[in-house]
Design a protein around this motif. Sequence first.
Motif, PDB file in Angstrom:
ATOM      1  N   GLU A  73       0.846  -1.186   0.000  1.00 55.11           N
ATOM      2  CA  GLU A  73       0.000   0.000   0.000  1.00 55.11           C
ATOM      3  C   GLU A  73       0.888   1.245   0.000  1.00 55.11           C
ATOM      4  O   GLU A  73       1.566   1.531   0.984  1.00 55.11           O
ATOM      5  CB  GLU A  73      -0.937  -0.006   1.206  1.00 55.11           C
ATOM      6  CG  GLU A  73      -1.950  -1.139   1.169  1.00 55.11           C
ATOM      7  CD  GLU A  73      -2.947  -1.074   2.306  1.00 55.11           C
ATOM      8  OE1 GLU A  73      -2.905  -0.076   3.065  1.00 55.11           O
ATOM      9  OE2 GLU A  73      -3.761  -2.000   2.437  1.00 55.11           O
ATOM     10  N   ASN A  74       0.873   1.971  -1.113  1.00 63.84           N
ATOM     11  CA  ASN A  74       1.714   3.148  -1.287  1.00 63.84           C
ATOM     12  C   ASN A  74       0.881   4.416  -1.142  1.00 63.84           C
ATOM     13  O   ASN A  74      -0.209   4.520  -1.708  1.00 63.84           O
ATOM     14  CB  ASN A  74       2.358   3.125  -2.677  1.00 63.84           C
ATOM     15  CG  ASN A  74       3.235   1.915  -2.901  1.00 63.84           C
ATOM     16  OD1 ASN A  74       4.432   1.964  -2.730  1.00 63.84           O
ATOM     17  ND2 ASN A  74       2.619   0.801  -3.319  1.00 63.84           N
ATOM     18  N   PRO A  75       1.372   5.409  -0.385  1.00 62.16           N
ATOM     19  CA  PRO A  75       0.566   6.606  -0.135  1.00 62.16           C
ATOM     20  C   PRO A  75       0.542   7.562  -1.332  1.00 62.16           C
ATOM     21  O   PRO A  75       1.539   7.737  -2.025  1.00 62.16           O
ATOM     22  CB  PRO A  75       1.276   7.257   1.059  1.00 62.16           C
ATOM     23  CG  PRO A  75       2.705   6.802   0.936  1.00 62.16           C
ATOM     24  CD  PRO A  75       2.653   5.418   0.358  1.00 62.16           C
ATOM     25  N   VAL A  76      -0.618   8.167  -1.550  1.00 63.33           N
ATOM     26  CA  VAL A  76      -0.795   9.258  -2.508  1.00 63.33           C
ATOM     27  C   VAL A  76      -1.402  10.422  -1.728  1.00 63.33           C
ATOM     28  O   VAL A  76      -2.456  10.282  -1.110  1.00 63.33           O
ATOM     29  CB  VAL A  76      -1.726   8.859  -3.672  1.00 63.33           C
ATOM     30  CG1 VAL A  76      -1.932  10.036  -4.622  1.00 63.33           C
ATOM     31  CG2 VAL A  76      -1.170   7.652  -4.428  1.00 63.33           C
ATOM     32  N   PRO A  96      -5.228   3.390 -13.438  1.00 68.69           N
ATOM     33  CA  PRO A  96      -5.145   2.330 -14.450  1.00 68.69           C
ATOM     34  C   PRO A  96      -5.515   0.975 -13.866  1.00 68.69           C
ATOM     35  O   PRO A  96      -5.666   0.818 -12.642  1.00 68.69           O
ATOM     36  CB  PRO A  96      -3.676   2.365 -14.885  1.00 68.69           C
ATOM     37  CG  PRO A  96      -2.954   2.988 -13.746  1.00 68.69           C
ATOM     38  CD  PRO A  96      -3.910   3.948 -13.115  1.00 68.69           C
ATOM     39  N   LEU A  97      -5.621   0.005 -14.740  1.00 73.29           N
ATOM     40  CA  LEU A  97      -6.156  -1.306 -14.367  1.00 73.29           C
ATOM     41  C   LEU A  97      -5.395  -1.960 -13.222  1.00 73.29           C
ATOM     42  O   LEU A  97      -5.983  -2.542 -12.325  1.00 73.29           O
ATOM     43  CB  LEU A  97      -6.141  -2.227 -15.596  1.00 73.29           C
ATOM     44  CG  LEU A  97      -6.610  -3.668 -15.369  1.00 73.29           C
ATOM     45  CD1 LEU A  97      -8.076  -3.678 -14.937  1.00 73.29           C
ATOM     46  CD2 LEU A  97      -6.424  -4.491 -16.639  1.00 73.29           C
ATOM     47  N   HIS A  98      -4.063  -1.869 -13.229  1.00 74.53           N
ATOM     48  CA  HIS A  98      -3.255  -2.615 -12.259  1.00 74.53           C
ATOM     49  C   HIS A  98      -2.901  -1.809 -11.009  1.00 74.53           C
ATOM     50  O   HIS A  98      -2.065  -2.231 -10.215  1.00 74.53           O
ATOM     51  CB  HIS A  98      -1.976  -3.120 -12.925  1.00 74.53           C
ATOM     52  CG  HIS A  98      -2.241  -4.097 -14.031  1.00 74.53           C
ATOM     53  ND1 HIS A  98      -2.741  -5.347 -13.799  1.00 74.53           N
ATOM     54  CD2 HIS A  98      -2.094  -3.986 -15.383  1.00 74.53           C
ATOM     55  CE1 HIS A  98      -2.886  -5.996 -14.953  1.00 74.53           C
ATOM     56  NE2 HIS A  98      -2.500  -5.189 -15.916  1.00 74.53           N
ATOM     57  N   LEU A  99      -3.550  -0.661 -10.841  1.00 76.95           N
ATOM     58  CA  LEU A  99      -3.401   0.110  -9.599  1.00 76.95           C
ATOM     59  C   LEU A  99      -4.768   0.180  -8.936  1.00 76.95           C
ATOM     60  O   LEU A  99      -5.698   0.768  -9.487  1.00 76.95           O
ATOM     61  CB  LEU A  99      -2.875   1.525  -9.874  1.00 76.95           C
ATOM     62  CG  LEU A  99      -1.504   1.658 -10.518  1.00 76.95           C
ATOM     63  CD1 LEU A  99      -1.127   3.131 -10.622  1.00 76.95           C
ATOM     64  CD2 LEU A  99      -0.451   0.912  -9.721  1.00 76.95           C
ATOM     65  N   GLU A 100      -4.889  -0.408  -7.766  1.00 74.64           N
ATOM     66  CA  GLU A 100      -6.171  -0.453  -7.080  1.00 74.64           C
ATOM     67  C   GLU A 100      -6.114   0.382  -5.803  1.00 74.64           C
ATOM     68  O   GLU A 100      -5.131   0.320  -5.057  1.00 74.64           O
ATOM     69  CB  GLU A 100      -6.531  -1.895  -6.708  1.00 74.64           C
ATOM     70  CG  GLU A 100      -6.709  -2.812  -7.913  1.00 74.64           C
ATOM     71  CD  GLU A 100      -7.089  -4.207  -7.481  1.00 74.64           C
ATOM     72  OE1 GLU A 100      -7.145  -4.460  -6.261  1.00 74.64           O
ATOM     73  OE2 GLU A 100      -7.330  -5.045  -8.372  1.00 74.64           O
ATOM     74  N   PRO A 101      -7.172   1.166  -5.536  1.00 72.19           N
ATOM     75  CA  PRO A 101      -7.190   1.909  -4.270  1.00 72.19           C
ATOM     76  C   PRO A 101      -7.373   0.956  -3.100  1.00 72.19           C
ATOM     77  O   PRO A 101      -8.164   0.005  -3.173  1.00 72.19           O
ATOM     78  CB  PRO A 101      -8.396   2.845  -4.436  1.00 72.19           C
ATOM     79  CG  PRO A 101      -9.282   2.151  -5.418  1.00 72.19           C
ATOM     80  CD  PRO A 101      -8.369   1.410  -6.358  1.00 72.19           C
ATOM     81  N   ALA A 102      -6.647   1.198  -2.038  1.00 68.36           N
ATOM     82  CA  ALA A 102      -6.756   0.377  -0.830  1.00 68.36           C
ATOM     83  C   ALA A 102      -7.603   1.137   0.185  1.00 68.36           C
ATOM     84  O   ALA A 102      -7.125   2.050   0.854  1.00 68.36           O
ATOM     85  CB  ALA A 102      -5.367   0.073  -0.267  1.00 68.36           C
ATOM     86  N   ARG A 121      -4.394   5.333  -0.354  1.00 65.46           N
ATOM     87  CA  ARG A 121      -3.315   4.399  -0.665  1.00 65.46           C
ATOM     88  C   ARG A 121      -3.681   3.581  -1.886  1.00 65.46           C
ATOM     89  O   ARG A 121      -4.847   3.238  -2.084  1.00 65.46           O
ATOM     90  CB  ARG A 121      -3.018   3.482   0.536  1.00 65.46           C
ATOM     91  CG  ARG A 121      -2.425   4.233   1.707  1.00 65.46           C
ATOM     92  CD  ARG A 121      -2.088   3.329   2.873  1.00 65.46           C
ATOM     93  NE  ARG A 121      -1.439   4.078   3.930  1.00 65.46           N
ATOM     94  CZ  ARG A 121      -0.130   4.297   4.004  1.00 65.46           C
ATOM     95  NH1 ARG A 121       0.667   3.784   3.069  1.00 65.46           N
ATOM     96  NH2 ARG A 121       0.396   4.984   4.988  1.00 65.46           N
ATOM     97  N   VAL A 122      -2.668   3.291  -2.669  1.00 70.40           N
ATOM     98  CA  VAL A 122      -2.866   2.523  -3.887  1.00 70.40           C
ATOM     99  C   VAL A 122      -1.991   1.279  -3.823  1.00 70.40           C
ATOM    100  O   VAL A 122      -0.852   1.339  -3.356  1.00 70.40           O
ATOM    101  CB  VAL A 122      -2.542   3.376  -5.139  1.00 70.40           C
ATOM    102  CG1 VAL A 122      -1.087   3.813  -5.150  1.00 70.40           C
ATOM    103  CG2 VAL A 122      -2.875   2.628  -6.414  1.00 70.40           C
ATOM    104  N   ARG A 123      -2.556   0.145  -4.254  1.00 71.56           N
ATOM    105  CA  ARG A 123      -1.834  -1.126  -4.204  1.00 71.56           C
ATOM    106  C   ARG A 123      -1.588  -1.618  -5.643  1.00 71.56           C
ATOM    107  O   ARG A 123      -2.503  -2.086  -6.306  1.00 71.56           O
ATOM    108  CB  ARG A 123      -2.617  -2.179  -3.427  1.00 71.56           C
ATOM    109  CG  ARG A 123      -1.860  -3.505  -3.280  1.00 71.56           C
ATOM    110  CD  ARG A 123      -2.715  -4.586  -2.636  1.00 71.56           C
ATOM    111  NE  ARG A 123      -3.071  -4.252  -1.256  1.00 71.56           N
ATOM    112  CZ  ARG A 123      -4.289  -3.896  -0.871  1.00 71.56           C
ATOM    113  NH1 ARG A 123      -5.265  -3.801  -1.769  1.00 71.56           N
ATOM    114  NH2 ARG A 123      -4.551  -3.620   0.389  1.00 71.56           N
ATOM    115  N   PRO A 124      -0.359  -1.522  -6.138  1.00 70.33           N
ATOM    116  CA  PRO A 124      -0.071  -1.988  -7.507  1.00 70.33           C
ATOM    117  C   PRO A 124      -0.084  -3.519  -7.573  1.00 70.33           C
ATOM    118  O   PRO A 124       0.422  -4.204  -6.688  1.00 70.33           O
ATOM    119  CB  PRO A 124       1.336  -1.458  -7.783  1.00 70.33           C
ATOM    120  CG  PRO A 124       1.614  -0.451  -6.709  1.00 70.33           C
ATOM    121  CD  PRO A 124       0.817  -0.885  -5.528  1.00 70.33           C
ATOM    122  N   GLY A 125      -0.681  -4.034  -8.634  1.00 70.35           N
ATOM    123  CA  GLY A 125      -0.715  -5.475  -8.839  1.00 70.35           C
ATOM    124  C   GLY A 125       0.235  -5.957  -9.912  1.00 70.35           C
ATOM    125  O   GLY A 125       0.333  -7.158 -10.173  1.00 70.35           O
TER     126      GLY A 125
END
Length: 437
Positions: A73-76, A96-102, A121-125
């Motif tokens: 989980e990366n902060p924005v 985008p598709l592979h970045l999901e909000p946490a 926070r965004v969680r890259p997949g």
Amino acid sequence: MRADRVTVRFSPTPRLPLLLALAALPALFPGLLWLSLALAAALTGVALADLAASRRTIEAERRVENPLSLGEENPVRLAFRCHGSPVTLEVCDDLPLHLEPAGEWPVVRLEEGAWVEVGYRVRPGRRGRYAIGPLHGRYRSRLGLWNRMITWPITDEVRVYPNLLAVRQYEVAMRQGRQMEGLKRARLRGAGTEFESLREYQEGDEFRAINWPATARRGSLVTNLYQVDRSQPIMLLVDAGRLMIPQIQGLSRLDYVLNAAMLLATVAAERGDQVGLMLFGGEVKAFVPPRKGRRQVMAMLESLYDLQPEQVEPDYGRMLGWFAARHRRRSLLVLFTDLVDPEINRGLTAHLSALAARHLVLVVTLTDPALLALSRCIPENAQQAYEKATALEVLAQRAETRARLQRSGVLVIDVPPSSFSAAVVNQYLQIKEQGRL
């Protein structure tokens, strides 16, 4: 950081159609038509006044800590400033598709003229290069008759790297003089070649390390301590073929490998070793010759962060031949691959046996927890019995390959994701402490 103003778009809320419907009710009675018209005019005036009073100029900024770490989980951070009466603003980003909000999107209360910070926070997949934005906001008018929609054309390019949070935790631990959780405390002493100091003999010390002149002077056994050799080459050989595509707990095998490889590279660079990288599938996809220093780790990251596994067979013979032609100095070769295919494993064993005559070879592979669970379950029907038998067969083949590699002088690690990165680094620390290079 950038702030942009754009034309405001608005849309009615459910309250406005409801009020207009109420205004039209008297029209059902012919004698009250004038009352209906008057009420409709009054409500329309109220609605238009509410719309006019809802105009705001709102500035927005976005701050992203680039690069992002895969699977974490990366902060924005977002900042807003309102010019006008206070409002409650709901915001969301185009992702985008592979970045999901946490978690939930933020809601922020804005007072006139003051900057307010919020975040999500965004969680890259998936690793790679992506764009975040534009940014959208919505707030209601004072009477709640209108929703105003705002879009700020703010876009930020982000790069998703292998899991750098573990690397940062390690660096913080080193600066604070403590050990990162999960890693063994390795001494910078061992069976190297550079003399460091003397100490009393301890059980387990090698016989050849005893200093006989010092022993004679003191009347008790004294052992030589040697500084562990530095600036030794460590080559990370990463399989990016079809074996590394399957996912385990949401990440591909290759993603787990790159997370562990980057932590190992950081630890090795901090200890003064030269670290290099080769990523291959059917052919060599990236090659970074071994060098020292923190910049080398960043060069490795730049070369691999957006590379994805391919649906091809790993060509071990071609890869190892290509590598041998370019690197002859004795090194620690850490090969990240999988041992699931018996036919491929036989060829791999033959190639690594030849390689082990010149280098110290470590094969690292990832155990699938789901496979272990299947092998330990108690079947309740024929389908589960078949699945358990298949899992046991696969595990037996892996064990046979590990034993064959070890008989050829190759070190092997086969551990689950929870301890994968730590196990790789701890094996490197043990090799350094024992002076095996």
